[in-house]
Design an enzyme around this catalytic site. Structure first.
Site, PDB file in Angstrom:
ATOM      1  N   SER A   1       0.831  -1.206   0.000  1.00 43.82           N
ATOM      2  CA  SER A   1       0.000   0.000   0.000  1.00 43.82           C
ATOM      3  C   SER A   1       0.867   1.257   0.000  1.00 43.82           C
ATOM      4  O   SER A   1       0.366   2.357  -0.248  1.00 43.82           O
ATOM      5  CB  SER A   1      -0.934   0.008   1.211  1.00 43.82           C
ATOM      6  OG  SER A   1      -0.232  -0.305   2.404  1.00 43.82           O
TER       7      SER A   1
ATOM      8  N   LYS B   1       4.750 -11.393   3.421  1.00 41.97           N
ATOM      9  CA  LYS B   1       3.328 -11.655   3.188  1.00 41.97           C
ATOM     10  C   LYS B   1       3.078 -11.792   1.694  1.00 41.97           C
ATOM     11  O   LYS B   1       3.662 -11.075   0.896  1.00 41.97           O
ATOM     12  CB  LYS B   1       2.445 -10.544   3.762  1.00 41.97           C
ATOM     13  CG  LYS B   1       0.929 -10.810   3.579  1.00 41.97           C
ATOM     14  CD  LYS B   1       0.083  -9.868   4.418  1.00 41.97           C
ATOM     15  CE  LYS B   1      -0.022  -8.475   3.840  1.00 41.97           C
ATOM     16  NZ  LYS B   1      -0.740  -8.444   2.519  1.00 41.97           N
TER      17      LYS B   1
ATOM     18  N   GLU C   1      -0.132 -12.707  -1.373  1.00 38.20           N
ATOM     19  CA  GLU C   1      -1.556 -12.788  -1.675  1.00 38.20           C
ATOM     20  C   GLU C   1      -1.857 -14.054  -2.478  1.00 38.20           C
ATOM     21  O   GLU C   1      -1.144 -14.372  -3.431  1.00 38.20           O
ATOM     22  CB  GLU C   1      -2.002 -11.566  -2.476  1.00 38.20           C
ATOM     23  CG  GLU C   1      -1.887 -10.251  -1.717  1.00 38.20           C
ATOM     24  CD  GLU C   1      -2.385  -9.068  -2.521  1.00 38.20           C
ATOM     25  OE1 GLU C   1      -2.910  -9.282  -3.635  1.00 38.20           O
ATOM     26  OE2 GLU C   1      -2.240  -7.919  -2.047  1.00 38.20           O
TER      27      GLU C   1
ATOM     28  N   GLU D   1      -9.172  -9.926   3.924  1.00 43.02           N
ATOM     29  CA  GLU D   1      -9.553  -8.557   3.581  1.00 43.02           C
ATOM     30  C   GLU D   1     -10.924  -8.494   2.927  1.00 43.02           C
ATOM     31  O   GLU D   1     -11.183  -9.182   1.941  1.00 43.02           O
ATOM     32  CB  GLU D   1      -8.516  -7.924   2.652  1.00 43.02           C
ATOM     33  CG  GLU D   1      -8.844  -6.480   2.284  1.00 43.02           C
ATOM     34  CD  GLU D   1      -7.717  -5.751   1.582  1.00 43.02           C
ATOM     35  OE1 GLU D   1      -7.920  -4.579   1.201  1.00 43.02           O
ATOM     36  OE2 GLU D   1      -6.630  -6.343   1.417  1.00 43.02           O
TER      37      GLU D   1
END
Length: 272
Positions: A53, A121, A123, A190
């Site tokens: 982000s 991390k 996804e 999320e």
């Protein structure tokens, strides 16, 4: 009486698992620079995520896709230098692990060696199983990320809630179980329905961290600029703003400009 424990000298994957086991919620925020990471760490945050982000809130990009591995390592290095207590996790950016487990391993090793971070991390679920397994085999802790996965935004075409339909919900649950079986120490969920997030948290033994996933998970994460009210345009239902730094900073800068223009700064006491 709060169960929050600042006396823990250093948060580890073991500590995070113990927190889930005893029902203590995990507090997680993003961080991208030394100064803010130092403040968040001193405040007692459990986990700092150097999120991709940064592509949005630090670099001004529309999506997370443009940020590079080198840029993520730069941000991660700054955060790690500031931290004494918090556990630091770094997103492996888009294009640095998908479809190639060898590249995934190289990316993870670079992050760990060059930044000093504590975990990475990634996804995805079954699609990235090979990359997850290969990184874990090298001794690098991996946090999963399911539900709305911003690196796949052009595949989804929207930032709306994921896994509302039964087929996608079932796949998400199976992917969570798969990531646990592979050896991931935690998973971020999320923007999914709260009842599904609760089901996942109960179905796996590892900590589940939510963002827009309701209260029945093991912890929460927010983007630091959002929860401190630095950003103004982003207004999802799950976001609670704990400050209005946009207004505070604007007022301070306006006051500074006025003082400079009025020749009031610096005054006699502020000069050498």
């Amino acid at each position: 009486m709060s169960v929050h424990k600042k006396d823990i000298k250093k948060i580890t994957t073991h500590q995070l698992q113990e927190m889930k086991n005893r029902g203590e919620k995990i507090a997680m925020l993003t961080a991208y620079d030394f100064s803010m990471a130092k403040i968040l760490d001193a405040a007692g945050i459990d986990v700092l995520l150097v999120g991709d982000s940064a592509s949005n809130v630090m670099a001004g990009n529309e999506t997370t896709l443009p940020i590079t591995l080198d840029q993520m390592i730069y941000h991660a290095t700054s955060v790690v230098k500031a931290v004494e207590r918090a556990f630091v996790i770094v997103d492996i950016p888009f294009g640095s692990y998908q479809g190639n487990s060898s590249e995934a391993l190289r990316s993870a090793i670079r992050i760990m060696k060059e930044s000093g971070a504590h975990a990475v991390k990634m996804e995805g679920g079954s699609e990235i199983k090979e990359s997850v397994t290969r990184i874990l085999s090298a001794g690098v802790p991996v946090m999963g990320h399911l539900g709305l996965t911003p690196q796949s935004i052009f595949k989804f075409g929207t930032y709306t809630v994921r896994a509302k339909e039964e087929e996608e919900a079932n796949k998400l649950l199976e992917d969570a179980k798969l990531l646990e079986e592979c050896g991931c120490f935690s998973i971020v969920l999320e923007k999914i329905p709260a009842h599904l997030a609760k089901k996942v948290a109960e179905a796996v033994s590892i900590p589940i961290i939510g963002i827009g996933a309701g209260p029945d998970v093991d912890g929460q994460v927010l983007v630091m600029q959002d929860m401190l009210g630095i950003t103004k345009e982003f207004k999802p239902r799950f976001l609670r703003r704990y400050a209005d730094l946009y207004t505070s900073v604007t007022d301070a800068v306006s006051h500074y400009i006025e003082d400079v223009k009025a020749k009031d700064f610096p005054n006699e006491e502020e000069k050498y």
